[in-house]
Write a protein that holds these residues in place. Structure first.
Motif, PDB file in Angstrom:
ATOM      1  N   MET B   1       0.835  -1.207   0.000  1.00 37.56           N
ATOM      2  CA  MET B   1       0.000   0.000   0.000  1.00 37.56           C
ATOM      3  C   MET B   1       0.871   1.258   0.000  1.00 37.56           C
ATOM      4  SD  MET B   1      -2.930   1.032   2.712  1.00 37.56           S
ATOM      5  CE  MET B   1      -3.967  -0.348   2.305  1.00 37.56           C
ATOM      6  N   LYS B   6      -2.203   5.214   2.690  1.00 38.77           N
ATOM      7  CA  LYS B   6      -2.251   5.118   4.146  1.00 38.77           C
ATOM      8  C   LYS B   6      -2.712   6.437   4.757  1.00 38.77           C
ATOM      9  CE  LYS B   6       1.163   1.544   4.931  1.00 38.77           C
ATOM     10  NZ  LYS B   6       2.514   1.245   5.398  1.00 38.77           N
ATOM     11  N   SER B   9      -6.319   6.891   4.217  1.00 39.22           N
ATOM     12  CA  SER B   9      -7.077   5.998   5.109  1.00 39.22           C
ATOM     13  C   SER B   9      -7.154   6.571   6.511  1.00 39.22           C
ATOM     14  CB  SER B   9      -6.413   4.621   5.188  1.00 39.22           C
ATOM     15  OG  SER B   9      -6.278   4.095   3.921  1.00 39.22           O
ATOM     16  N   ILE B  10      -6.018   7.059   6.991  1.00 42.46           N
ATOM     17  CA  ILE B  10      -5.978   7.610   8.356  1.00 42.46           C
ATOM     18  C   ILE B  10      -6.891   8.819   8.470  1.00 42.46           C
ATOM     19  CG2 ILE B  10      -4.488   8.790  10.048  1.00 42.46           C
ATOM     20  CD1 ILE B  10      -2.212   6.893   8.953  1.00 42.46           C
ATOM     21  N   LEU B  13     -10.600   7.691   8.378  1.00 38.75           N
ATOM     22  CA  LEU B  13     -11.016   7.067   9.635  1.00 38.75           C
ATOM     23  C   LEU B  13     -11.136   8.086  10.756  1.00 38.75           C
ATOM     24  CD1 LEU B  13      -8.959   3.774   9.493  1.00 38.75           C
ATOM     25  CD2 LEU B  13     -11.444   3.964   9.644  1.00 38.75           C
ATOM     26  N   MET B  17     -14.486   8.947  12.895  1.00 38.46           N
ATOM     27  CA  MET B  17     -14.509   8.857  14.362  1.00 38.46           C
ATOM     28  C   MET B  17     -14.889  10.171  15.009  1.00 38.46           C
ATOM     29  SD  MET B  17     -11.533   6.455  15.754  1.00 38.46           S
ATOM     30  CE  MET B  17     -12.044   6.916  17.378  1.00 38.46           C
ATOM     31  N   LEU B  21     -18.381  10.844  17.120  1.00 39.99           N
ATOM     32  CA  LEU B  21     -18.315  11.134  18.553  1.00 39.99           C
ATOM     33  C   LEU B  21     -18.604  12.596  18.874  1.00 39.99           C
ATOM     34  CD1 LEU B  21     -15.153   9.039  19.476  1.00 39.99           C
ATOM     35  CD2 LEU B  21     -17.530   8.441  19.896  1.00 39.99           C
ATOM     36  N   CYS B  24     -20.886  13.435  21.668  1.00 36.31           N
ATOM     37  CA  CYS B  24     -20.542  12.999  23.014  1.00 36.31           C
ATOM     38  C   CYS B  24     -19.620  13.974  23.711  1.00 36.31           C
ATOM     39  CB  CYS B  24     -19.853  11.631  22.977  1.00 36.31           C
ATOM     40  SG  CYS B  24     -20.691  10.461  21.958  1.00 36.31           S
ATOM     41  N   ALA B  94     -28.926  14.365  36.161  1.00 34.56           N
ATOM     42  CA  ALA B  94     -27.739  13.507  36.207  1.00 34.56           C
ATOM     43  C   ALA B  94     -26.670  13.983  35.236  1.00 34.56           C
ATOM     44  CB  ALA B  94     -28.129  12.069  35.900  1.00 34.56           C
TER      45      ALA B  94
END
Lengths: 298, 459
Positions: B1, B6, B9-10, B13, B17, B21, B24, B94
């Motif tokens: 690859m 790479k 891809s990083i 991703l 992510m 998130l 949150c 809460a």
């Protein structure tokens, strides 16, 4: 750093880890952290609102053993498990066999028709059932005309039977698809061989078809066992767990304890206890089905 | 690859992510920003109430009221029912995302919030005292006390009196709804003697109360058991502090009142009993929130149904009743700054100041058909034309001064369920009886007392 990266490469490649990262992150955020938090919560008397959070150790778990509601939920989970697994299994199998023997043209449509109950909302079904068994429903008016006045949800056996009936009706078509898929995967050669050997009808079904379906049967039984332990909507809307706790479930008790009685610490302890209970039961069911598979499976 | 692949891809991703998130992360931007103080207000999860409060908050926002030189901006949303509105508030507290103010809080839940130190005490505030004066709440507020303090500003009350089938009563030769035990027993006797006549007009039972045999529906014990107990006891409380103060003898009488109906008590569910062309019963606990729906369904007050007081022991006794009543509370939470709290106080002050209070309550009454909590409801001219238009509301308004809200205890649910379990068990023994003399309830009452003490940790 380079060594570390090289070590990761050795273990499957950095890209593999990266591709897994979203799932790992998801599991940490939505599974591991809540689990650790629930374990911590179960060791407190916190109600999620108060500033006071007292550590109570294992008190909440000890309390479970004396709580009649928890005892009822524990016993009821097995009371639900047996009829739901058996009846859904039988009716799913019957539907699967019926659809399997239909001409190919209408097979798909018929399977979808049986699948529809699974798609209906549990709330909607419960509301309809509630109306169906209400005092002024056509059904009850008819029964009273015949001299039968039945208070359906006051009777522990009848209310339990109604909930089981709803679940079986709702899930049969869904599990029938599993059976149908297993039936369809049995090759025609085997059917032909059976014919040649004179194995037809029930003889063929018991000695050839069923053993070939055992991996599917195992899946269905395990999934059904999980389903029986997860009941909430139907008892919540129809009976509230009554009469006399006859229809209560783990989920209902977790809900009532945490969100009605505001005993969140104790609610978390119930949730953990129910998870352990489900885990052990599923393990036993899986073990039993594995044995069956070994003995009779093909 | 390749290196480029790479890197791509990083980046891909990481983007996935971070975006997955994003929700949150830390809390939304501070509520108080710039020259505006944003004050969150949660309404009950009903459209009619949401619409009413939308109008009121918009009106308030136009006044450009300021706190510390900043303009207060009310922002409303419906209470999340996750899974109930109380649990929605629990969840908000809460996660430090509680509103500054909300409606829809009864005295029982207010006690839970008070025990958690999640709401402000109000009785010492001058503005609160002014509101009490403006709405003539002086005699009503003692009924809202929690451990000697006030935490709720009462907003509406549904006096849970009795709703009678006027046509069936007339058929029995009864012109006025019974008010005493003796009068009630006379009606019961007449019903038993005229069962066929009643059946011909579709009335199969005397009293309908499905939840009497549903201990899990603990909240309904306020409207049946507590309601009847209040009438028989002259308004005595159920729990005081951490002490069970129910009178055992009167509790037994209350159990036996329901038991006396024997096989004329209907517990099978009827979804809309008063909406039926021929209601199957002689009376139920009133459901004032159905007034508009009954009107729209062609039911006429005075002809089809009438409200009557709770049954008392003897003529002249005050017919106390249960107040299905809720109000406003002001929350304490990490996200509610002093400025935001002050903003919420300004809003409440504006709602119920001398100039606006009657109009605020009248608009509430018109929007929801639920009676506002006011001491002058029956005498204030502002309400007179509307109450004349709705005689059923006028009849209910008479009972407001004698309406007592739910018990102030943070284990209210457990206590009421414990009593309900025994009441239900007792009624199972009476529901086939044709005898007007009810069965002895002593054993069940004793068991109920023991169960309530255990469930609520009461003395």
């Amino acid at each position: 750093m380079k060594e570390k990266i090289d070590s990761l490469k050795d273990k499957g490649g950095i890209l593999g880890w990266l591709f897994n990262l979203p799932y790992i992150a998801y599991s940490i955020v939505f599974f591991l952290i809540p689990l650790i938090w629930a374990i911590w919560l179960s060791s407190t008397d916190w109600n999620l609102m108060s500033n006071d959070k007292n550590f109570v150790g294992l008190d909440n778990f000890i309390k479970l053993f004396d709580d009649p509601r928890i005892k009822a939920a524990f016993m009821n989970s097995f009371r639900y498990l047996v009829p739901i697994v058996i009846l859904t299994f039988i009716s799913g199998m019957i539907i699967g066999l019926l659809v399997h023997n239909l001409p190919n043209k209408i097979k798909g449509v018929t399977a979808v028709l049986f699948f529809i109950p699974y798609l209906t909302s549990g709330v909607a079904v419960s509301v309809v059932v509630r109306y169906f068994f209400s005092y002024n429903s056509a059904f009850n008016v008819f029964l009273r005309g015949k001299g039968m006045s039945i208070e359906w949800f006051s009777d522990p056996k009848l209310s339990f039977a109604i909930i089981v009936g709803i679940v079986v009706w709702k899930m049969s078509g869904y599990y029938a698809l599993f059976f149908l898929s297993a039936l369809e995967s049995i090759s025609d050669d085997i059917h032909d061989a059976c014919k040649i050997d004179g194995a037809i009808g029930m003889k063929k079904f018991i000695n050839v078809t069923l053993p070939m379906m055992i991996p599917t049967l195992t899946t269905v039984v395990v999934l059904l066992a999980g389903l029986a332990f997860g009941l909430f909507t139907e008892p919540y809307l129809l009976t509230g767990g009554g009469p006399n706790l006859a229809t209560t479930t783990w989920q209902l008790e977790i809900y009532n304890t945490s969100f009605t009685n505001f005993e969140s610490g104790y609610g978390a302890a119930i949730a953990i206890a129910s998870a352990v209970h489900i885990f052990i039961t599923i393990k036993i069911v899986t073990y039993a089905m594995g044995k069956l598979n070994k003995k009779y499976g093909v | 690859m390749s290196k480029m692949t790479k890197i791509i891809s990083i980046i891909t991703l990481s983007t996935i992510m971070v975006s997955s998130l994003a929700g949150c992360g830390s809390k939304a931007e501070s509520a108080a920003a710039g020259d505006v103080v944003n004050v969150s207000f949660w309404t009950a999860p009903q459209k009619v109430q949401y619409d009413y409060w939308t109008t009121k908050t918009e009106e308030f926002n136009k006044t450009n009221t300021k706190v510390n030189g900043k303009i207060i901006k009310m922002e409303i949303q419906q209470m999340p029912e996750t899974p109930s509105s109380e649990a929605g508030i629990q969840n908000a507290l809460a996660t430090d995302s509680a509103p500054a103010i909300s409606e829809n809080i009864n005295r029982g839940f207010a006690k839970t919030l008070q025990a958690a130190d999640a709401i402000y005490p109000l009785e010492a505030e001058t503005w609160f005292q002014d509101i009490v004066k403006n709405r003539e709440l002086e005699k009503i507020m003692p009924g809202w006390e929690i451990e000697g303090k006030q935490y709720v500003l009462p907003q509406y009350v549904n006096p849970m009196v009795l709703q009678w089938n006027t046509k069936a009563l007339k058929e029995l030769g009864v012109e006025k709804a019974p008010e005493t035990i003796a009068e009630f027993q006379a009606v019961l006797t007449k019903f038993r003697a005229n069962k066929d006549k009643m059946k011909a007009m579709g009335v199969s039972h005397v009293f309908y109360r499905n939840s009497l045999i549903r201990p899990d529906q603990w909240w309904d014990r306020s409207s049946d058991f507590q309601n009847m107990y209040l009438a028989l006891s002259g308004g005595k409380p159920w729990v005081e502090g951490n002490k069970l103060v129910l009178d055992k003898e009167l509790t037994k009488e209350t159990f036996e009142f329901f038991g006396s109906m024997g096989d004329t008590l209907l517990t099978s569910e009827i979804p809309n009993v008063w909406a039926e062309e021929k209601p199957a019963v002689l009376f139920t606990i009133a459901a004032p929130w159905e007034i508009q729906a009954l009107r729209e369904g062609g039911k006429k007050y005075g002809e089809d149904f009438t409200y009557g007081p709770m049954i008392v022991k003897k003529q002249g006794d005050v017919a106390y009743n249960f107040a299905d009543s809720k109000g406003l509370v002001l929350y304490k939470d990490a996200n509610i700054t002093d400025e935001i709290h002050k903003g919420s106080v300004e809003f409440v002050k504006w709602l119920y100041n001398k100039e606006n209070s009657a109009q605020t309550d009248l608009e509430w009454l018109k929007a929801t058909k639920m009676l506002p909590v006011r001491g002058d409801l029956a005498t204030n001219e502002t309400f007179a034309p509307y109450l004349k238009e709705y005689p059923e509301l006028a009849d209910l308004a008479i009972h407001v001064p004698n309406a007592i809200p739910s018990m102030p205890h943070d284990k209210m649910a457990q206590i009421q369920e414990a009593l309900g379990t025994q009441l239900s068990a007792y009624l199972k023994t009476t529901m086939t009886s044709t005898d007007i003399k009810s069965k002895d309830a002593t054993k069940y009452v004793d068991d109920a007392f023991a169960a309530m003490k255990e469930a609520g940790g009461l003395e």
